[in-house]
Design an enzyme around this catalytic site. Structure first.
Site, PDB file in Angstrom:
ATOM      1  N   GLU A   1     -43.800 -42.735  24.433  1.00 38.28           N
ATOM      2  CA  GLU A   1     -44.141 -42.085  25.697  1.00 38.28           C
ATOM      3  C   GLU A   1     -44.131 -40.570  25.514  1.00 38.28           C
ATOM      4  O   GLU A   1     -43.102 -40.008  25.119  1.00 38.28           O
ATOM      5  CB  GLU A   1     -43.147 -42.531  26.779  1.00 38.28           C
TER       6      GLU A   1
ATOM      7  N   GLU B   1     -42.065 -49.994  27.457  1.00 40.41           N
ATOM      8  CA  GLU B   1     -41.291 -50.066  26.219  1.00 40.41           C
ATOM      9  C   GLU B   1     -41.466 -51.395  25.498  1.00 40.41           C
ATOM     10  O   GLU B   1     -41.478 -51.452  24.269  1.00 40.41           O
ATOM     11  CB  GLU B   1     -39.808 -49.810  26.505  1.00 40.41           C
TER      12      GLU B   1
ATOM     13  N   GLN C   1     -38.147 -43.057  24.790  1.00 41.15           N
ATOM     14  CA  GLN C   1     -37.902 -41.698  25.269  1.00 41.15           C
ATOM     15  C   GLN C   1     -36.412 -41.398  25.432  1.00 41.15           C
ATOM     16  O   GLN C   1     -35.955 -40.305  25.118  1.00 41.15           O
ATOM     17  CB  GLN C   1     -38.650 -41.477  26.572  1.00 41.15           C
TER      18      GLN C   1
ATOM     19  N   PRO D   1     -36.060 -52.784  28.465  1.00 44.97           N
ATOM     20  CA  PRO D   1     -37.199 -53.709  28.596  1.00 44.97           C
ATOM     21  C   PRO D   1     -37.733 -54.187  27.241  1.00 44.97           C
ATOM     22  O   PRO D   1     -38.384 -55.228  27.167  1.00 44.97           O
ATOM     23  CB  PRO D   1     -38.258 -52.863  29.311  1.00 44.97           C
TER      24      PRO D   1
ATOM     25  N   HIS E   1     -30.059 -41.687  30.850  1.00 42.80           N
ATOM     26  CA  HIS E   1     -30.393 -40.680  29.845  1.00 42.80           C
ATOM     27  C   HIS E   1     -29.208 -40.380  28.942  1.00 42.80           C
ATOM     28  O   HIS E   1     -29.313 -39.592  28.037  1.00 42.80           O
ATOM     29  CB  HIS E   1     -30.822 -39.378  30.515  1.00 42.80           C
TER      30      HIS E   1
END
Lengths: 431, 325
Positions: free
Chosen positions: B29, B60, B82, B89, B129
């Site tokens: 991505e 993903e 990312q 997923p 994240h």
């Protein structure tokens, strides 16, 4: 900057020592070369000098503790270097403002990243570029192998598990070893030598001093590995007695001492020069006899703590009066416990002058790895036959023990005859 | 040699491999036009064209699934997730296919995919994240899991990962993406994928960590040094397989071990390290091995992050506990 000063390796295979006296306290200032601590090792009592100038920040260990070489002694705050700032991580090095990390907020919702300053970077690596592998320096600090249960037992008894000899698989210290060690003596290393414990039945258990431990070890090795052979002789020395009594007042006027021992050292040194096998040692690993050029005579001196053997170097090259001075110096140092490692190193032959206390003949035990030892008994007046008539003689008993593996009976007696010749007629030593 | 941060070192590794391996493709991505959200792939599409460096859809599972197909067909795909939190997923593709194509085909086919992903906390981002999921990957047979802690290691390890016949999960500690700089050779070099590195030798205690925690451990070791404690730090680098030899030799020497991880404690990498240290050096242990791992909670929002992340004082406290045992 903080500097940790560790108990240094002072040579002679010394691995541990006992703290006798601290010369510094926490907070006291010290100059490079000043003594930090007085340590007793199995060879000497030595002052350990400081390698740095600064202030004592921490002191490790108490009087009476036995510590290993490389254990920390003191932590020194070195003058002129800021203490807290000296962190040795590259990123932490004090640097101009441009080197400081900043936060970069470019990434919005994905967070903020710290960015290294221009001048701050890690040292690089060589890995994967060359094939040369750097040899790693390996330290051999003995740490015990033991199961947790044995460690717990040692801790409960207040024993240092690293000092307990292990008999389990691969030298493992077992529960049995810990229990056995405790039975021999409770906390042997933590007790100062003077501290003896008295049992209910009146038995006194006194831990061995470092010196006594070394003597016990050496004597055992000597008797177990060296086939000893001894020869006894009496030598008539009226000429020497007369010669000495003539010289003695002159020496005494100068505050010096002229002993019979000085003559004996010289006589032995000269005889060794002619009979080098008595100054040799056996190297079993190499199947070889090692002839030693230096003739260094060790003198056994009786002290309160036990026997010490300082060495008179190159005795064959010294005058009798120089030897006499040296003996006096060594005896004083021994009694004040001021002998240094250098005073004890490198002996090639030993003389034990037990006659100064009493006794005629003895079977001295060789100081390994030397080849021989001479015992000198008490000088006595005795009837001797001279030219068919009985006269009063000055008789000095000699006992010579040799390592029979390398010295045979013939050479032994020839060597002894040579010594006797010098003692009978001291003028021969001048020639 | 050139001074690089982690981002630049990884970019250099990708650049070298794209240049010398025509079968390599790079996608994920925003990896193409944008050069990645952290600029790791910056400039590579310009240099190697849209056919080899490109943007994937926001999917993903598709990224991992297409990579398996490309690998089986003979390409060498290097893909980016990312953030590690976005990989979930793709887990079915990774566990069911990437990790076991070789076994399922009895060794006829391999899927030597390299899956890169930034991971870990300390950047005040949202919980997806900031997670550390390395233990989940290490638990799956058939995957290598690699985490660098310096620019130099990042480059050498990533080149090895791309060249490896095994699928490699390459996790990048984004907290130190730009926080550490180091001289790194501009040319190609490799570091073996299954070796730990002794960061600094020590005598009293072994501290094992990886990724962004290495830097925190170095700071804790400096604190320890001031207190007369000599710390040996091991950078694990390979989470699977684990370099047992380096750990065993170190703990045999020091007799004490602390494992430090950001990721959660239960069934985590730190637990594995403690087990290995115990197996390798049981008779040398002078204190029970300790774990300093993350709390068994979801990674907190930025406001609470400072409580979650290990700081040098917390690591030093653990070192003290071991020394005073």
């Amino acid at each position: 900057m903080r500097y940790i000063f560790k108990f240094p390796d002072i040579g002679e295979g010394i691995t541990e020592g006992k703290i006798l006296e601290w010369y510094v306290d926490k907070g006291s200032t010290i100059r490079e070369g000043d003594p930090v601590v007085k340590m007793e090792t199995d060879k000497v009592v030595a002052d350990i000098p400081s390698p740095k100038t600064g202030t004592i920040a921490t002191r490790f260990g108490n009087v009476g503790d036995v510590i290993n070489v490389d254990d920390p002694l003191v932590e020194i705050d070195i003058e002129g270097v800021a203490g807290a700032a000296a962190v040795e991580v590259a990123a932490e090095k004090p640097a101009p403002p441009s080197d400081h990390a900043v936060e970069e907020a470019n990434f919005g919702v994905v967070g903020t990243l710290e960015v290294a300053g221009d001048g701050a970077f890690l040292p690089s690596s060589q890995e994967g570029q060359t094939t040369s592998a750097e040899p790693e320096e390996k330290k051999t600090r003995r740490k015990a192998l033991a199961t947790p249960v044995a460690r717990a037992m040692a801790k409960e008894y207040g024993l240092d598990i690293n000092r307990i000899p292990g008999t389990g698989p691969g030298g493992r210290v077992t529960k049995k070893d810990v229990a056995g060690f405790r039975d021999i003596s409770t906390k042997p290393s933590a007790l100062p030598a003077s501290n003896a414990s008295t049992q209910t039945d009146g038995t006194r258990v006194e831990p061995l001093s470092q010196i006594r431990k070394a003597i016990a070890r050496n004597m055992t090795i000597s008797k177990q590995t060296i086939p000893h052979m001894s020869v006894f002789e009496d030598v008539e020395i009226s000429h020497l007695v007369e010669f000495r009594s003539r010289q003695k007042p002159r020496f005494e006027a100068e505050g010096r001492k002229l002993t019979y021992l000085a003559f004996a050292v010289k006589a032995v040194a000269l005889a060794l020069d002619r009979h080098p096998i008595l100054n040799a040692r056996l190297d079993m690993d190499a199947d070889a006899i090692v002839y030693q050029e230096a003739i260094n005579i060790g003198i056994a001196i009786d002290t309160e703590e036990g026997l010490v053997v300082p060495v008179i170097r190159y005795a064959n090259h010294l005058s009798i009066s120089a030897i006499a001075d040296k003996i006096l110096e060594m005896a004083d140092k021994a009694r004040d416990r001021k002998l240094e490692i250098a005073d004890l190193k490198g002996g090639t032959f030993t003389i034990t002058n037990f006659g100064a206390i009493g006794g005629l003949h003895a079977q001295p035990i060789i100081n390994p790895p030397q080849a021989a030892i001479l015992g000198i008994g008490r000088l006595v007046e005795k009837p001797v036959v001279e030219n068919g008539a009985v006269v009063v003689g000055q008789v000095l008993p000699l006992s010579l023990t040799v390592d029979h593996r390398i010295v045979d009976g013939g050479e032994t007696t020839r060597f002894l005859n040579q010594i006797m010749e010098y003692l009978r007629d001291p003028s021969a030593m001048l020639m | 040699m050139k001074v690089m941060n982690l981002v630049q070192a990884i970019n250099s590794a990708l650049d070298i491999k794209l240049n010398e391996d025509p079968s390599m493709v790079l996608y994920g991505e925003d990896t193409g036009v944008e050069g990645g959200v952290f600029r790791v792939t910056e400039g590579l599409q310009e240099k190697y064209g849209e056919g080899r460096v490109f943007d994937s859809p926001l999917a993903e599972s598709a990224i991992a699934g297409t990579a398996v197909g490309m690998a089986v067909a003979g390409l060498n795909p290097v893909v980016e997730m990312q953030f590690s939190g976005f990989v979930l997923p793709a887990m079915n593709q990774i566990i069911s296919h990437v990790a076991r194509i070789r076994n399922r085909t009895r060794g006829k086919l391999t899927s030597a995919v390299t899956i890169r992903m930034p991971y870990g906390g300390g950047i005040r981002a949202l919980e997806h994240h900031s997670e550390s999921l390395e233990a989940i990957f290490a638990h799956v047979p058939g995957l290598r899991v690699v985490i660098p802690s310096t620019p130099y290691d990042a480059k050498g390890l990533l080149i090895s990962a791309i060249e490896s016949e095994d699928p490699v999960i390459f996790m990048e500690p984004k907290r130190i993406y730009r926080a550490i700089k180091q001289e790194v050779p501009e040319e190609r070099f490799t570091i073996p994928l299954d070796t730990a590195r002794v960061v600094q030798p020590g005598e009293d205690i072994t501290v094992i960590a990886y990724g962004a925690m290495i830097r925190e451990c170095q700071k804790a070791a400096a604190l320890a040094k001031k207190n007369g404690i000599s710390v040996e730090i091991i950078d694990l680098r390979s989470i699977f397989p684990i370099d047992r030899g380096t750990i065993g030799a170190s703990v045999k020497k020091t007799g004490r071990v602390l494992a430090v991880t950001e990721s959660a404690a239960t069934c985590g990498v730190a637990s594995e390290l403690v087990t290995i240290a115990t197996e390798e050096a049981f008779l040398n242990l002078e204190a029970p091995p300790r774990r300093l791992a993350g709390f068994d909670t979801i990674m907190p929002l930025p406001k609470g992050e400072n409580y979650y992340m290990h700081e040098p004082a917390r690591i030093f406290y653990e070192i003290r506990q071991l020394m005073d045992y």
